[in-house]
Scaffold this active site. Structure first.
Site, PDB file in Angstrom:
ATOM      1  CE  LYS A   1       2.749   3.735  -4.995  1.00 17.57           C
ATOM      2  NZ  LYS A   1       3.464   3.775  -6.292  1.00 17.57           N
TER       3      LYS A   1
ATOM      4  CB  SER B   1       5.857   6.669  -6.161  1.00 21.02           C
ATOM      5  OG  SER B   1       5.083   5.788  -6.979  1.00 21.02           O
TER       6      SER B   1
ATOM      7  CB  SER C   1       6.864   3.720  -9.108  1.00 24.20           C
ATOM      8  OG  SER C   1       7.052   5.067  -9.451  1.00 24.20           O
TER       9      SER C   1
END
Length: 451
Positions: free
Chosen positions: A79, A154, A178
Site C-alpha cells: 500500500k 482505505s 481498512s
C-alpha cells in the site's frame, strides 16, 4: 492458468524443487498486471526492474542452498502508505507526488529480509482517510467484481490487486476497517492483527492509537504465512488444518441483525457460516457485545482528533492540494479538545476490558459481520459530502483485538464477508477457524469476471 494463479504454498514448493523460478513467477505477475490493471487501477507504481532484480537474487539464493522462509521469491505488493526507498511513496496524495523516501518502512524491511519480491505500490485513499474521491491525479481503484463499484478503503488497491489476480498477498493498513472492509467487498481475505503486533514505523499515521498494519491476501493460509514473516512473535500458521473440536465461538448475531442497513442475504450467509462451523466441531454460543454505536463514537473522536493534530500544519500550508472531502474530514477534528481525546481513550480502555471480561472469558473467538452490504457504486460517492458505508470493523481497532474477514457468500453477484475476532495476540485461533471455514465452503475459490 499461469504461474500468477499459484497459491503461495504451491509456488514456494515449485521454487524449491526447481519446477519454477522466481524470475518466471515475477514475470507472470507483471504480465497479469499489464493485462488487467488498466481496468482496476490497483497499482500506483509498478517496480518491474527492481522486482526482476530481486527475483534473480532469490533464485541465486536458492541455488546457493539459502532458504529465508516461505516468502522467498514470492511477489508481494505494498500500500502506498508505507515508505519504500527504491520507489515512490506519496500516501495517495497529490501533495507528495514524486516523493521517494530515503529508507524503508519496517514492514518493508522485513519483507525484503524474508526474500519477498516487491512488485510495486498500491492505490490508497488519500492519507488513508475517506474515499473514493475523484479530484486527484490518479483514479480510485475499482472493484474487480464490478468496476462501476468501489472497493472500500482505505486499502483499496490492496483488495483490487488480490481480487483481480494481480498478486496473492499485499500489505495494507487498518485504522477503522481498512483491510477488512475492502477484503469483504472484493471477495478477498483481510487480516487486522493485534494492535502493535506489526510495527507501524515508516507508515504515514492516520490515528496512532488505532493504526494497525494489516494484510489482504487470496486465502487465509496466505494471510497467515505473510503475517508470520513480518510480525513480532507470530505463529498464525501453526494451527491451520487442525480440528475445531473444543473451540467455542461466540456468535454476535444481534450486533448486526437488527440494523436496518443489514442486507437479508448477509444475515443468511453468516447464519449459514455459524451452522457450518458447528458442523466442523466448534460450539456456537450467541453473545452480546457492547453497542456498536459506542465503539463507533469512541473511534470517531480518536481518529478525528489525532488526524487533525498530524495534519494541522500541512493543512494550513498546503490545504489546496488535498482533495476536498479529505480536507473537510480532517478539518472536522478542529472542534475536538484534548479532554475529548482523553475521555475517548479512557472509554476505549473500558470497552476493551468489558469485552475481555464478559465475552472472551467464555469464548475463543467471536463471529460477526464485516460489512452490512456488498460494495457500493461509485455513483453513490458523487457530491460534496463523504459517504459512510455500514460496517462492523472499527470496534476492534478501538480494542486492539485481532480480526479476520473471510468471504462468506454473494448478493447480486457481489461478495459478502464475515468477521472472526480473537483474543489479544491470538491470530492463530482466528486463522484456524477462518481456514477451516474457507476449506469447507467454496466462496474464496470464486473469481471475478475477466476485465
Amino acid at each position: 492458468m499461469t504461474a500468477a494463479d499459484l497459491s503461495i504454498p504451491e509456488a514456494a514448493a515449485r521454487l524449491r524443487d526447481g519446477r519454477l523460478t522466481s524470475v518466471a513467477l515475477t514475470e507472470a505477475h507483471l504480465t497479469r498486471i499489464a493485462e488487467r490493471d488498466g481496468a482496476y487501477h490497483a497499482f500506483l507504481h509498478v517496480a518491474a526492474e527492481s522486482a526482476q532484480a530481486a527475483a534473480a537474487e532469490a533464485d541465486a539464493a536458492f541455488s546457493r542452498g539459502e532458504d529465508l522462509g516461505p516468502l522467498q521469491g514470492i511477489p508481494v505488493a505494498i500500500k502506498d502508505l508505507f515508505d519504500t526507498a527504491d520507489m515512490p511513496t506519496t500516501y495517495g496524495s497529490d501533495l507528495h507526488a514524486g516523493r521517494v523516501p530515503t529508507g524503508d518502512a519496517e514492514v518493508v524491511r522485513r519483507l525484503r529480509t524474508a526474500g519477498a519480491v516487491l512488485l510495486g505500490k498500491l492505490e490508497t485513499y488519500e492519507f488513508a482517510m475517506v474515499g473514493p474521491v475523484f479530484d486527484r491525479a490518479f483514479p480510485p481503484a475499482a472493484n474487480p467484481w464490478d468496476t462501476s463499484r468501489a472497493t472500500g478503503g482505505s486499502s483499496s488497491g490492496s483488495a483490487a490487486a488480490v481480487a483481480g489476480g494481480l498478486v496473492r498477498t499485499t500489505i495494507g493498513s487498518d485504522t477503522g476497517g481498512s483491510v477488512r472492509s475492502p477484503a469483504a467487498y472484493c471477495g478477498a481475505v483481510g487480516l487486522k492483527p493485534t494492535y502493535g503486533r506489526i510495527p507501524t514505523r515508516g507508515a504515514f499515521p492516520l490515528s496512532p492509537s488505532l493504526d494497525h498494519v494489516g494484510l489482504v491476501s487470496a486465502s487465509v493460509a496466505e494471510a497467515a504465512i505473510t503475517f508470520d514473516a513480518i510480525a513480532d512473535g507470530a505463529y498464525a500458521t501453526t494451527r491451520l488444518g487442525t480440528s475445531l473440536d473444543g473451540l467455542t465461538i461466540g456468535y454476535a448475531r444481534d450486533w448486526f441483525a437488527g440494523d436496518p442497513e443489514t442486507l437479508p442475504a448477509l444475515l443468511d450467509a453468516i447464519d449459514g457460516a455459524a451452522s457450518l462451523l458447528s458442523l466442523l466441531g466448534a460450539r456456537i454460543e450467541e453473545v452480546t457485545l457492547p453497542d456498536a454505536a459506542d465503539f463507533e463514537a469512541v473511534g470517531a473522536v480518536i481518529i478525528h482528533a489525532e488526524a487533525f493534530e498530524i495534519h494541522r500544519r500541512q493543512l494550513a500550508a498546503s490545504g489546496a492540494h488535498y482533495s476536498r472531502k479529505v480536507f473537510q474530514n480532517i478539518a472536522s477534528g478542529l472542534c475536538l479538545t484534548p479532554d475529548d481525546l482523553a475521555h475517548a481513550r479512557q472509554a476505549a480502555a473500558r470497552l476493551r476490558t468489558r469485552l475481555d471480561r464478559t465475552v472472551f472469558s467464555r469464548v475463543d473467538a467471536i463471529l460477526t459481520a464485516t460489512t452490512l452490504t456488498p460494495a457500493i457504486p461509485f455513483a453513490d460517492f458523487a457530491g460534496e459530502a463523504a459517504r459512510w458505508t455500514p460496517m462492523r470493523t472499527i470496534a476492534f481497532n478501538v480494542t486492539g483485538h485481532p480480526a479476520l474477514s473471510v468471504p462468506c457468500g454473494f448478493a447480486d453477484g457481489l461478495p459478502l464477508g464475515l468477521q472472526l475476532v480473537g483474543k489479544t495476540g491470538d491470530e492463530a485461533t482466528v486463522c484456524q477457524i477462518g481456514h477451516a471455514y474457507e476449506m469447507a465452503s467454496d466462496f474464496s475459490a470464486s473469481k471475478p469476471p475477466r476485465p
